[in-house]
Design a protein around this motif. Structure first.
Motif, PDB file in Angstrom:
ATOM      1  N   CYS A  59       1.455   1.787  15.312  1.00  0.00           N
ATOM      2  CA  CYS A  59       2.056   3.125  15.319  1.00  0.00           C
ATOM      3  C   CYS A  59       3.046   3.300  14.179  1.00  0.00           C
ATOM      4  N   LEU A  60       3.970   2.348  14.029  1.00  0.00           N
ATOM      5  CA  LEU A  60       5.001   2.457  12.993  1.00  0.00           C
ATOM      6  C   LEU A  60       4.410   2.444  11.585  1.00  0.00           C
ATOM      7  N   ALA A  61       3.238   1.832  11.438  1.00  0.00           N
ATOM      8  CA  ALA A  61       2.622   1.728  10.115  1.00  0.00           C
ATOM      9  C   ALA A  61       1.884   2.995   9.701  1.00  0.00           C
ATOM     10  N   GLN A  62       1.575   3.878  10.641  1.00  0.00           N
ATOM     11  CA  GLN A  62       0.636   4.956  10.347  1.00  0.00           C
ATOM     12  C   GLN A  62       1.109   5.945   9.277  1.00  0.00           C
ATOM     13  N   LEU A  63       2.272   6.532   9.466  1.00  0.00           N
ATOM     14  CA  LEU A  63       2.706   7.543   8.497  1.00  0.00           C
ATOM     15  C   LEU A  63       2.982   6.931   7.123  1.00  0.00           C
ATOM     16  N   PRO A  64       3.679   5.793   7.025  1.00  0.00           N
ATOM     17  CA  PRO A  64       3.812   5.161   5.705  1.00  0.00           C
ATOM     18  C   PRO A  64       2.471   4.807   5.085  1.00  0.00           C
ATOM     19  N   ALA A  65       1.526   4.330   5.897  1.00  0.00           N
ATOM     20  CA  ALA A  65       0.206   3.994   5.365  1.00  0.00           C
ATOM     21  C   ALA A  65      -0.518   5.231   4.862  1.00  0.00           C
ATOM     22  N   GLY A  66      -0.378   6.348   5.587  1.00  0.00           N
ATOM     23  CA  GLY A  66      -0.999   7.588   5.145  1.00  0.00           C
ATOM     24  C   GLY A  66      -0.450   8.066   3.817  1.00  0.00           C
ATOM     25  N   VAL A  67       0.861   7.974   3.662  1.00  0.00           N
ATOM     26  CA  VAL A  67       1.485   8.364   2.387  1.00  0.00           C
ATOM     27  C   VAL A  67       1.013   7.449   1.263  1.00  0.00           C
ATOM     28  N   LEU A  68       0.954   6.135   1.537  1.00  0.00           N
ATOM     29  CA  LEU A  68       0.524   5.182   0.508  1.00  0.00           C
ATOM     30  C   LEU A  68      -0.924   5.395   0.087  1.00  0.00           C
ATOM     31  N   VAL A  69      -1.796   5.681   1.044  1.00  0.00           N
ATOM     32  CA  VAL A  69      -3.203   5.865   0.674  1.00  0.00           C
ATOM     33  C   VAL A  69      -3.387   7.121  -0.163  1.00  0.00           C
ATOM     34  N   ASP A  70      -2.548   8.137   0.065  1.00  0.00           N
ATOM     35  CA  ASP A  70      -2.601   9.334  -0.777  1.00  0.00           C
ATOM     36  C   ASP A  70      -2.071   9.057  -2.179  1.00  0.00           C
TER      37      ASP A  70
END
Length: 439
Positions: A59-70
């Motif tokens: 859960c904690l990784a999701q939003l940072p991961a989404g920003v990084l993949v963009d």
């Protein structure tokens, strides 16, 4: 040069293969749960906390991961992540205490965080909008096939050699896939087998191509009411399907006294039906109806809501009097949820602003992970208190009902708040690319 069709479906197959491995890594602990409980003296409620550890860090990784993949792209982020999640499984296999097992599950959650988001973004980048249903069903259906293939294999490995062998098996498999990923995945703008004409063809048919984030991507996503409705609705879907994903083997073991190997086999039939339903109804049928000129959002609304409604049949599984009846209700429920899944996962690629598909997918999966973590723990607690899985499964029915209500604004609000049914040409095929639809 390879044809555009061969390249993009090759990419789709690669992503699906990654998710086969990804979900085997996260579900191995469900099969090993009984042996872990015996070795470390856990009751069913305590096991729920161990099973939920993955979900909290995921859960904690999701939003940072989404920003990084963009920002940095699918290839590099996933390439590093796959190596890390393979190492996490290997570390679990060598853990000497319960605390270390929880720590490695937390690491696995962080490492696996980017892959579903990357799959959503890669599908939007590589596939025309008229093929988005099949492409999304391919990668999300792989999560179901992972259980079809993985549960019986892992049950056999763990039944014969013990729970540590199960984690060793998934860790080695993950590292082998990491090699394949680095060799084979490229974004459309960089793929050596695709020429400029092929790239232009993809873009002309609605693929997003080289879709990188602008500086305002996160803020734009967080301000979108429509994307928030999508996010909360997806959390309700995720709550139920992940409760079944995590607890199904334990359900058969504890409710019906099934052996570890048998529980893996009992859990396989529902996932086979779910995978078939997803490919045929959630993927092929949606694309067929959209290509025939049906309103794209009305088609997706009908399929999503129908799938969630059928998924509510899980309420009957917990009170079933026989293993066969429980399998039947599980099969019906999972098939409905699987039909809804490609629509749910295609929405970020259709509705998110340019350069923010990963961020929107990350926000959606944050809510999913919170709901999953809470649901896994709550299910274990309710099963302990009531002595069966009847109550937690009935509770999941209410969650799915809330999901239908939450999803409603996603399909009824168009640009500037105008309902789709009131828009000119509502009965004709509407453009799929919704990058500016952020009401």
């Amino acid at each position: 040069m390879l044809t555009v069709d061969r390249v993009r479906w090759g990419i789709g197959t690669l992503i699906a293969g990654g998710l086969l491995v990804n979900f085997a890594d996260r579900t191995v602990i469900s099969v090993a749960g009984s042996q872990l409980s015996d070795e470390f003296g856990m009751d069913v409620s305590q096991l729920g906390w161990v099973l939920g550890a993955f979900s909290w860090s995921y859960c904690l990784a999701q939003l940072p991961a989404g920003v990084l993949v963009d920002r940095i792209g699918v290839r590099w982020l996933n390439g590093v992540a796959v190596v890390l999640w393979g190492l996490a499984s290997l570390l679990t296999a060598t853990a000497g205490g319960l605390g270390l097992i929880i720590a490695t599950r937390l690491l696995l959650g962080v490492a696996e965080g980017p892959f579903m988001l990357s799959a959503s973004k890669a599908t939007a980048s590589w596939f025309p909008t008229a093929e988005r249903g099949r492409a999304t069903a391919l990668f999300d259906g792989a999560t179901k096939l992972s259980n079809v293939i993985g549960l019986p294999v892992l049950a056999l490995v763990i039944g014969k050699w013990g729970w540590r062998a199960g984690f060793l098996f998934t860790g080695v498999t993950s590292l082998l896939f990491a090699v394949v990923w680095w060799r084979c995945y490229w974004d459309p703008a960089e793929h050596p087998g695709l020429d400029n004409a092929g790239r232009a063809d993809l873009t002309a048919r609605g693929a997003r191509g080289h879709d990188r984030a602008g500086t305002a991507a996160v803020r734009t996503v967080l301000r979108s009411r429509r994307l928030w409705a999508m996010t909360l609705g997806f959390a309700c879907y995720g709550y139920t399907i992940n409760v079944l994903l995590t607890w199904m083997p334990q359900f058969f073991q504890r409710q019906f006294g099934a052996r570890v190997v048998d529980s893996g086999l009992y859990s396989t039939a529902p996932w086979i039906a779910a995978a078939l339903a997803e490919f045929t109804l959630g993927g092929w049928l949606v694309d067929r109806l959209v290509s025939a000129g049906r309103d794209p959002m009305k088609v997706r609304r009908a399929v999503l809501f129908g799938g969630l409604a059928v998924g509510a049949s899980v309420g009957f599984a917990g009170t079933a009097e026989s293993t066969l009846a429980a399998m039947g209700w599980m099969t019906l429920s999972l098939s409905g949820l699987a039909v809804a899944a490609p629509v749910a996962w295609s929405l970020p690629g259709l509705l998110a602003p340019t350069g923010s598909v990963g961020t929107a997918s990350g926000l959606m999966n944050v809510a999913n992970a919170v709901a999953t973590a809470g649901g896994v723990v709550l299910t274990g607690w309710l099963a302990k208190v009531t002595g069966s899985f009847g109550t937690p499964f009935v509770f999941a029915v209410g969650v799915l009902g809330a999901g239908i209500l939450l999803y409603w604004p996603v399909f009824t609000v168009r640009r500037h708040g105008v309902p789709r049914s009131a828009s000119p040409g509502a009965g004709k095929r509407a453009p799929e690319e919704g990058s500016q639809i952020c009401a």
